[in-house]
Design a protein around this motif. Sequence first.
Motif, PDB file in Angstrom:
ATOM      1  N   ASP A  52       0.863  -1.176   0.000  1.00 57.71           N
ATOM      2  CA  ASP A  52       0.000   0.000   0.000  1.00 57.71           C
ATOM      3  C   ASP A  52       0.904   1.232   0.000  1.00 57.71           C
ATOM      4  OD1 ASP A  52      -2.288   1.554   0.066  1.00 57.71           O
ATOM      5  OD2 ASP A  52      -3.107   0.701   1.891  1.00 57.71           O
ATOM      6  N   PHE A  53       0.300   2.403   0.111  1.00 51.97           N
ATOM      7  CA  PHE A  53       1.023   3.680   0.076  1.00 51.97           C
ATOM      8  C   PHE A  53       2.027   3.726   1.234  1.00 51.97           C
ATOM      9  CE2 PHE A  53       0.459   8.538   0.493  1.00 51.97           C
ATOM     10  CZ  PHE A  53       1.253   8.816  -0.602  1.00 51.97           C
TER      11      PHE A  53
ATOM     12  N   TYR B 235       1.983   5.853   4.942  1.00 47.65           N
ATOM     13  CA  TYR B 235       1.268   5.533   6.183  1.00 47.65           C
ATOM     14  C   TYR B 235       2.236   5.059   7.258  1.00 47.65           C
ATOM     15  CZ  TYR B 235      -2.518   5.191   2.696  1.00 47.65           C
ATOM     16  OH  TYR B 235      -3.375   5.424   1.657  1.00 47.65           O
TER      17      TYR B 235
ATOM     18  N   SER C  12      -5.467   2.616   1.089  1.00 46.09           N
ATOM     19  CA  SER C  12      -5.912   3.388  -0.070  1.00 46.09           C
ATOM     20  C   SER C  12      -6.893   2.554  -0.881  1.00 46.09           C
ATOM     21  CB  SER C  12      -4.713   3.818  -0.916  1.00 46.09           C
ATOM     22  OG  SER C  12      -3.923   2.723  -1.309  1.00 46.09           O
TER      23      SER C  12
ATOM     24  N   CYS D 112      -6.257   1.172  -4.608  1.00 42.92           N
ATOM     25  CA  CYS D 112      -4.933   1.092  -3.990  1.00 42.92           C
ATOM     26  C   CYS D 112      -3.819   1.652  -4.876  1.00 42.92           C
ATOM     27  CB  CYS D 112      -4.636  -0.380  -3.667  1.00 42.92           C
ATOM     28  SG  CYS D 112      -2.937  -0.679  -3.166  1.00 42.92           S
ATOM     29  N   ASN D 113      -2.954   2.450  -4.283  1.00 48.53           N
ATOM     30  CA  ASN D 113      -1.651   2.755  -4.846  1.00 48.53           C
ATOM     31  C   ASN D 113      -0.657   1.913  -4.053  1.00 48.53           C
ATOM     32  OD1 ASN D 113       0.762   3.827  -5.698  1.00 48.53           O
ATOM     33  ND2 ASN D 113       0.515   5.783  -4.655  1.00 48.53           N
TER      34      ASN D 113
ATOM     35  N   ASP E  47      -8.355   6.184   2.285  1.00 48.00           N
ATOM     36  CA  ASP E  47      -7.664   7.132   1.406  1.00 48.00           C
ATOM     37  C   ASP E  47      -8.174   6.948  -0.024  1.00 48.00           C
ATOM     38  OD1 ASP E  47      -5.928   8.640  -0.100  1.00 48.00           O
ATOM     39  OD2 ASP E  47      -4.104   7.898   0.874  1.00 48.00           O
ATOM     40  N   GLU E  48      -9.054   7.852  -0.428  1.00 47.24           N
ATOM     41  CA  GLU E  48      -9.669   7.764  -1.761  1.00 47.24           C
ATOM     42  C   GLU E  48      -8.957   8.666  -2.776  1.00 47.24           C
ATOM     43  OE1 GLU E  48     -14.258   6.469  -0.655  1.00 47.24           O
ATOM     44  OE2 GLU E  48     -13.922   8.502  -1.388  1.00 47.24           O
ATOM     45  N   ALA E  49      -7.621   8.666  -2.723  1.00 51.61           N
ATOM     46  CA  ALA E  49      -6.848   9.531  -3.631  1.00 51.61           C
ATOM     47  C   ALA E  49      -7.189   9.279  -5.102  1.00 51.61           C
ATOM     48  CB  ALA E  49      -5.352   9.316  -3.396  1.00 51.61           C
TER      49      ALA E  49
END
Length: 353
Positions: A107-108, A111, A153, A156-157, A182-184
């Motif tokens: 994931d990102f 975090y 996320s 997901c990123n 996280d809805e980036a």
Amino acid sequence: MYTLNDKISGLVPYEPVSGTYKIRLDANESCFNLPVEIMAQLHMALDSLDFNRYPDPNAQELCTAFAGYYGIDAGCVTAGNGSDELISIIMNAFLMKDDTLVTVEPDFSMYRFYASLSEVNCVQVQKADGLNIDVDVVLRTVRETGARAIIFSNPCNPTSKALRYDEVRKLLNGTDALVVLDEAYMDFWEQSLLHEVNAYDNLLILRTASKAVGAAALRLGFAVANPVITRALKAVKSPYNVNSFSQAAGAVLYKNRDYLSNVKKTIVSLRNALYNGLIELLQDFPDRFALVEGNTNFVFIKTWDAKDIFEYLLQNGIAVRLMGGYLRVTAGTQEENEAFLKTLRVYFTGKKA
Ligand SMILES: *Cc1c(COP(=O)(O)O)cnc(C)c1O
């Protein structure tokens, strides 16, 4: 003699792909700069700024424009200096030192970074081979560790995979821990829970202007949550966290609703073109790599020689993101996508011979 403490002594400053490359597909930015009509509106906004005054601590006009674009209540919105700042504030304030945070992997990476600075204990749930999040496993981990928060996320990123909203609701209903969603990249997918923040006492959604909105330069992020969480966030953030120019520019942008929804559709079609181009390449070079079906503005590629491909692309002026045995490739303009696909084809052809 002064020495740095253990939590920071080993850290090094963040470095994106350095050097200048003519094609940048490495940071998930939008491939489109703003059009001249919007630039003209930005100039006007700049002209009316009081540079001698502090910014509006509540970023009222900006939050109202953001809420208007998404059809939500502006009272649920807190603006940040990028969602990165909001992640940092959440780790600092919503968690106590030695509290447990559950993350998923991959994931990102930010975090875990901010969690470690806040001396928060981070427990990672490894995604299985399909790179999907198993909500039951996450819930069990939260229960077993007594975690106070979960962050991930969606989509997901870096995987580009996404959880449908019924799955996210199941997660929210299954725990009292704070769920930071996280809805980036949610502009590219449409399974947002933005409209449901008041139905949960434990939901905090993050959005950003850095991806679909095409304004990474402004550093604008948003937290959307119920009034209790929102009030706490506003109380703990630094008062003037979003500068006046970014506030004004963001307000202009989010008022240009037609532009934003059109450019988002264009980016999705460019992502599809990139994906389809890779599928075609796979037909000529079967099993050479594997693709993840994407829900974002990038494509995630698994291959045993990711590092060699990454370096070959760099030599040809194309920057993508290398992540272990994967490449994350942001959708570019049509020309950029074609240049990337062509270069990759040449690489595979060379290797095949
Ligand atoms: C790009 C990205 C962000 C956005 O960060 P900003 O600080 O708003 O630019 C947040 N979360 C994820 C998962 C991202 O990929």
